[in-house]
Design an enzyme around this catalytic site. Structure first.
Site, PDB file in Angstrom:
ATOM      1  N   LEU A  12       0.892  -1.289  -0.060  1.00  0.00           N
ATOM      2  CA  LEU A  12       0.085  -0.075   0.148  1.00  0.00           C
ATOM      3  C   LEU A  12       1.009   1.347  -0.093  1.00  0.00           C
ATOM      4  CD1 LEU A  12      -2.908  -0.849   2.330  1.00  0.00           C
ATOM      5  CD2 LEU A  12      -3.083  -0.328  -0.135  1.00  0.00           C
ATOM      6  N   LEU A  33      -8.327  -4.328   3.204  1.00  0.00           N
ATOM      7  CA  LEU A  33      -8.374  -4.664   4.768  1.00  0.00           C
ATOM      8  C   LEU A  33      -6.933  -4.272   5.263  1.00  0.00           C
ATOM      9  CD1 LEU A  33     -10.216  -7.888   4.733  1.00  0.00           C
ATOM     10  CD2 LEU A  33     -11.132  -5.636   4.946  1.00  0.00           C
ATOM     11  N   GLY A  34      -6.269  -3.782   4.274  1.00  0.00           N
ATOM     12  CA  GLY A  34      -4.661  -3.652   4.647  1.00  0.00           C
ATOM     13  C   GLY A  34      -4.558  -2.294   5.302  1.00  0.00           C
ATOM     14  N   ALA A  35      -3.753  -2.510   6.454  1.00  0.00           N
ATOM     15  CA  ALA A  35      -3.259  -1.425   7.385  1.00  0.00           C
ATOM     16  C   ALA A  35      -2.305  -2.054   8.563  1.00  0.00           C
ATOM     17  CB  ALA A  35      -4.595  -0.972   8.064  1.00  0.00           C
ATOM     18  N   GLU A  82     -12.883   3.069  15.977  1.00  0.00           N
ATOM     19  CA  GLU A  82     -11.826   3.982  16.547  1.00  0.00           C
ATOM     20  C   GLU A  82     -12.074   5.342  16.094  1.00  0.00           C
ATOM     21  OE1 GLU A  82      -9.375   3.663  18.952  1.00  0.00           O
ATOM     22  OE2 GLU A  82     -10.136   1.499  19.293  1.00  0.00           O
ATOM     23  N   TYR A 104      -3.424   5.884  14.534  1.00  0.00           N
ATOM     24  CA  TYR A 104      -4.214   4.821  13.750  1.00  0.00           C
ATOM     25  C   TYR A 104      -5.618   5.469  13.362  1.00  0.00           C
ATOM     26  CZ  TYR A 104      -7.428   0.953  12.799  1.00  0.00           C
ATOM     27  OH  TYR A 104      -8.143   0.080  12.314  1.00  0.00           O
ATOM     28  N   LYS A 108      -7.143   6.473   9.630  1.00  0.00           N
ATOM     29  CA  LYS A 108      -8.298   5.900   9.184  1.00  0.00           C
ATOM     30  C   LYS A 108      -9.410   6.868   8.751  1.00  0.00           C
ATOM     31  CE  LYS A 108      -8.019   1.381   8.954  1.00  0.00           C
ATOM     32  NZ  LYS A 108      -8.377   0.502   7.908  1.00  0.00           N
ATOM     33  N   HIS A 134     -13.997  -6.797  15.719  1.00  0.00           N
ATOM     34  CA  HIS A 134     -14.553  -8.011  14.851  1.00  0.00           C
ATOM     35  C   HIS A 134     -13.287  -8.920  15.263  1.00  0.00           C
ATOM     36  CE1 HIS A 134     -13.285  -5.205  12.018  1.00  0.00           C
ATOM     37  NE2 HIS A 134     -12.575  -6.394  11.309  1.00  0.00           N
ATOM     38  N   ARG A 139      -7.369 -13.674  15.123  1.00  0.00           N
ATOM     39  CA  ARG A 139      -6.704 -12.482  15.544  1.00  0.00           C
ATOM     40  C   ARG A 139      -5.263 -12.309  16.029  1.00  0.00           C
ATOM     41  NH1 ARG A 139      -7.840  -7.019  14.881  1.00  0.00           N
ATOM     42  NH2 ARG A 139      -9.535  -6.225  15.975  1.00  0.00           N
TER      43      ARG A 139
END
Length: 318
Positions: A12, A33-35, A82, A104, A108, A134, A139
């Site tokens: 990314l 979903l990349g982060a 968040e 973060y 976002k 989630h 996880r």
């Protein structure tokens, strides 16, 4: 043999790489979903998280625009609860003002609004899913939910004496990742691109999450003390298999795990998702905890057997 899943190398932080991949694949749908998604670590790496989570989303959107795929490629942006941070209302819906409390969350927030902007400016099918916590057995080990179930499993099997946590007062709206992935898919199947809150509508303290995880395996605990001196002590053990006993201290507090700016309460209002997507969670918190506890106990029992047999493994690739 027919292949239905192909992995590509992507980054990314590399615009050229993203453009080349999207040009090659010509995707109908992209789920970003990349982060760098660990909130506490984002305070240590604020520039990196801004580049990856914020500008990374812009790179994806701009690649779609440059390649003239606006009418073909739909994109889902993984937003986060968040964003609400220091909450302005309870519960939080799509109309609740944002108040991010970490690098973060700030990154976002940029990703959220640049997604909205490209949707409105270029008529892209670009959507934000504002997903509350989630979880699943997959996880990461540093997230508090997995830290609890993993740590308890180690304590039960005698691999460690206790686990260290941070803010036990924090309240989160926890759901199962299986339900939330279904919601992501549904968001991109609609006729109109919109943003959605995805949540269970139930909030639970970190200390209660830990208590329920212990209870599921037949261990009762009580909390004593306050602040940094709070501890969880075993009051009853119903399973002779475990290596804990009444009076053992199994949870202690470590100030290193507190954030510089805390997010005390998150609870989502998913009315829009229920109404427009027909979505509702199929799993409750106890289902989630049981799933995670079963998986972690099995994982560490396997470790013990392998070590007794003289073998080692790398759990990263399980």
């Amino acid at each position: 043999m027919e292949k239905n899943f192909t992995l590509h190398y992507g980054d990314l932080t590399d615009s050229t790489n993203i453009i080349r991949l999207i040009q090659q694949i010509q995707p109908d749908e992209i789920y970003n979903l990349g982060a760098m998604s660990h909130v506490h670590v984002s305070f240590d790496e604020p520039e990196y998280v801004a580049n990856t989570d914020g500008i990374g989303t812009l790179r994806l959107l701009e690649a779609i625009r440059i390649l003239k795929l606006e009418q073909k490629t739909r994109i889902y942006q993984a937003s986060t609860s968040e964003l609400y941070g220091k909450v302005q209302e309870i519960p939080q819906s799509e109309k609740t003002p944002f108040y991010p409390r970490s690098p973060y969350a700030v990154a976002k927030m940029y990703a959220y609004w640049i997604t909205v902007n490209y949707r409105e400016a270029y008529n892209m099918f670009a959507c934000n899913g504002i997903l509350f916590n989630h979880e699943s057995p997959l996880r990461g080990e540093t997230f508090v939910s997995r830290k609890i179930t993993r740590g308890i499993s180690e304590v039960l099997l005698g691999l460690k004496k206790n686990i260290y946590l941070g803010n036990l007062n924090a309240k989160r709206d926890w759901g199962h990742a299986k339900d939330y992935v279904e919601a992501m898919y549904l968001i991109l199947q609609q006729d109109t691109a919109e943003d959605y809150v995805i949540a269970t509508g139930v909030t639970t303290e970190v200390r209660e999450f830990a208590r329920r995880a212990f209870k599921y395996v037949g261990v009762s605990i009580d909390y004593e003390g306050t602040g940094l001196n709070e501890k969880a002590i075993v009051t009853q053990v119903e399973n002779d298999e475990w290596k804990v006993k009444k009076g053992d201290i199994v949870i202690e507090i470590d100030k290193r795990y507190f954030r510089p700016t805390e997010v005390d309460l998150l609870i989502g209002d998913a009315t829009k998702a229920r109404t427009k997507l027909g979505w509702s969670p199929k799993h409750n918190l106890d289902d989630l905890i049981q799933n995670m506890m079963d998986a972690d106990i099995k994982l560490f029992k396997k470790d013990i057997l392998l070590n007794q047999s003289g073998f080692t493994q790398n759990r990263q690739f399980e």
